[in-house]
Design an enzyme around this catalytic site. Structure first.
Site, mmCIF file in Angstrom:
data_model
loop_
_atom_site.group_PDB
_atom_site.id
_atom_site.type_symbol
_atom_site.label_atom_id
_atom_site.label_comp_id
_atom_site.label_asym_id
_atom_site.label_seq_id
_atom_site.Cartn_x
_atom_site.Cartn_y
_atom_site.Cartn_z
ATOM 1 N N HIS A 1 0.849 -1.367 0.029
ATOM 2 C CA HIS A 1 0.050 -0.022 -0.029
ATOM 3 C C HIS A 1 0.702 1.100 0.070
ATOM 4 O O HIS A 1 0.600 2.252 0.678
ATOM 5 C CB HIS A 1 -1.000 -0.002 1.351
ATOM 6 C CG HIS A 1 -2.204 -1.016 1.235
ATOM 7 N ND1 HIS A 1 -3.228 -0.686 0.383
ATOM 8 C CD2 HIS A 1 -2.272 -2.230 1.514
ATOM 9 C CE1 HIS A 1 -4.085 -1.521 0.426
ATOM 10 N NE2 HIS A 1 -3.151 -2.392 1.213
ATOM 11 N N GLY B 1 -6.453 -10.815 -3.438
ATOM 12 C CA GLY B 1 -5.332 -10.019 -2.900
ATOM 13 C C GLY B 1 -4.203 -10.405 -3.939
ATOM 14 O O GLY B 1 -2.984 -10.018 -3.433
ATOM 15 N N ASP C 1 -0.251 -3.203 -9.690
ATOM 16 C CA ASP C 1 -0.722 -4.373 -10.010
ATOM 17 C C ASP C 1 -0.623 -4.601 -11.494
ATOM 18 O O ASP C 1 -0.214 -5.614 -11.946
ATOM 19 C CB ASP C 1 -2.326 -4.482 -9.706
ATOM 20 C CG ASP C 1 -2.542 -4.307 -8.005
ATOM 21 O OD1 ASP C 1 -1.121 -4.459 -7.511
ATOM 22 O OD2 ASP C 1 -3.479 -4.081 -7.645
ATOM 23 N N SER D 1 -12.135 -9.931 -0.634
ATOM 24 C CA SER D 1 -12.142 -8.735 -0.712
ATOM 25 C C SER D 1 -12.081 -8.031 -1.932
ATOM 26 O O SER D 1 -11.255 -8.012 -2.710
ATOM 27 C CB SER D 1 -11.071 -8.053 0.256
ATOM 28 O OG SER D 1 -11.217 -6.743 0.522
ATOM 29 N N LYS E 1 -12.050 -5.106 -4.367
ATOM 30 C CA LYS E 1 -11.756 -3.434 -4.021
ATOM 31 C C LYS E 1 -12.657 -2.571 -4.676
ATOM 32 O O LYS E 1 -12.932 -1.526 -3.956
ATOM 33 C CB LYS E 1 -10.631 -3.343 -4.940
ATOM 34 C CG LYS E 1 -9.168 -3.676 -4.469
ATOM 35 C CD LYS E 1 -7.865 -3.199 -4.859
ATOM 36 C CE LYS E 1 -7.677 -3.691 -6.235
ATOM 37 N NZ LYS E 1 -6.217 -3.241 -6.803
#
Length: 380
Positions: free
Chosen positions: A63, A168, A217, A264, A266
């Protein structure tokens, strides 16, 4: 040496060109043959291309890409592949299908208004899997078909992915990258772009679904090489350096990636997770600029890296990758970062954030909080 970002987008004629060993090449060839056969079963004709985008694992630098600090990811073998075929007589209609029955077949076309603006009715608050393909299509339309008599070419596409969704390892970035690639291929635009152009387009396209991505990414998916990690720096411009993994026949190197099965997404959780974290770092950088006496514009969303560079330059010193450790050490030793923790040294709530930024509530909402929603009213 030519930067990786300036290289043309690679087109392979055999899977062994981008796989690390024969075993992996055979596995990919088997999967792609199945994908091509399924494409012909569903569409009645064979695909002309298969495009791919691998997932990634982040080794160092969590991050911090959207704060413009360097990271060290690596692409993984899990990939998203799309079998495609151009449909020149379809008036630009896109038909997408998926080998996973959870993702249903659908089709869509773009609307162009009298001003030459394209629209695909993407609603970040009500996303479906094809929303990412729409975002990629919109990016291609805006770059190549805006206010021009040339018309976009449609396509038939069949998607297949071995990247676990929301796990992830960048399933959404792979979907955006591969979809952008597919639409460039069928429209004959691939050979006029560099890998850096594809990264820039993919980052922008992911923002169209409400994700304020930092670029790691997409860069890892596009620039990585077998047997290598990839050091990526984002400031003052995107640069990358492949880093070979230490390995031998006797002592091979492997990264073990465990899937917790906790999903999760995004795009769906951006307001409370990903986009919120991006905004928190931007507000932190705004506060730090005031602490350091570094001027910023009212509407500016300067990152930590940009504030650090300006502060270092104010002292008459030259900023760069080689001096970065010295710069961060000076911040820590000067106690400047401690001031970001608030009065009780335990973080700050929204009201205190606004006060520390020196902005009015209205300006703070317009410049920063609009980004939590995945939209922006401030100047870039």
């Amino acid at each position: 040496m030519t930067s990786l970002t300036q290289l043309p987008i690679t087109v392979h004629t055999t899977v062994k060109d981008f796989t690390e060993n024969t075993e992996n090449a055979l596995a990919v060839a088997h999967d792609w043959n199945q994908l091509a056969e399924t494409f012909q079963e569903r569409y009645g004709k064979p695909p002309t291309h298969i495009v791919r985008a691998p997932g990634r694992v982040n080794i160092i630098g969590e991050h911090i890409d959207y704060a413009l600090f360097g990271v060290l990811p690596a692409a993984i073998e899990n990939e998203l592949a799309i079998a495609v075929r151009a449909t020149p007589d379809s008036n630009g209609e896109i038909i997408v299908d998926n080998v996973d029955p959870k993702y249903t077949k659908t089709g869509f076309s773009a609307m162009e208004d009298v001003n030459g603006e394209w629209d695909l009715a993407i609603d970040p608050k009500a996303l479906r899997w094809e929303s990412y393909v729409k975002a990629a299509y919109l990016g291609v339309l805006e770059r190549f078909f805006k206010q021009t008599p040339e018309r976009p070419v449609g396509m038939e596409a069949l998607f297949s992915s071995t990247i676990p969704a929301g796990s992830g390892v960048s399933s959404s970035a792979a979907l955006i990258v591969a979809s952008t690639l597919a639409l460039l291929v069928v429209n004959g635009k691939l050979d006029i772009l560099t890998k850096g152009d594809l990264i820039s387009m993919s980052v922008g396209n992911e923002k169209k679904v409400g994700v304020n991505s930092g670029g790691m990414d997409q860069s890892a998916s596009i620039l990585s090489a077998p047997g290598h990690a990839l050091y990526i720096s984002f400031y003052p411009s995107l640069q990358s350096q492949p880093t070979p993994l230490p390995t031998s026949s006797k002592t091979p190197t492997a990264f073990v990636i465990a899937n917790s099965l906790t999903v999760s997404n995004k795009a769906e959780t951006g307001k409370s997770r990903y986009n919120l974290r991006v905004v928190e770092t931007l507000v932190g950088a705004k506060v730090l600029s005031r602490i350091l006496g570094v001027p910023t514009q009212l509407n500016e969303r300067a990152t930590y890296r940009e504030v650090l560079q300006r502060w270092w330059n104010q002292g008459g010193k030259e900023d760069g990758e080689d001096s970065l450790k010295e710069e961060i050490t000076a911040l820590l030793q000067g106690g400047y970062l401690e001031q970001l923790k608030g009065k009780d040294n335990d973080g700050v709530l929204l009201e205190e954030m606004v006060t520390m930024s020196g902005m009015s509530n209205d300006d703070f909402t317009r410049v920063f909080l609009s980004w939590v929603e995945g939209t922006s009213q401030a100047s870039e």
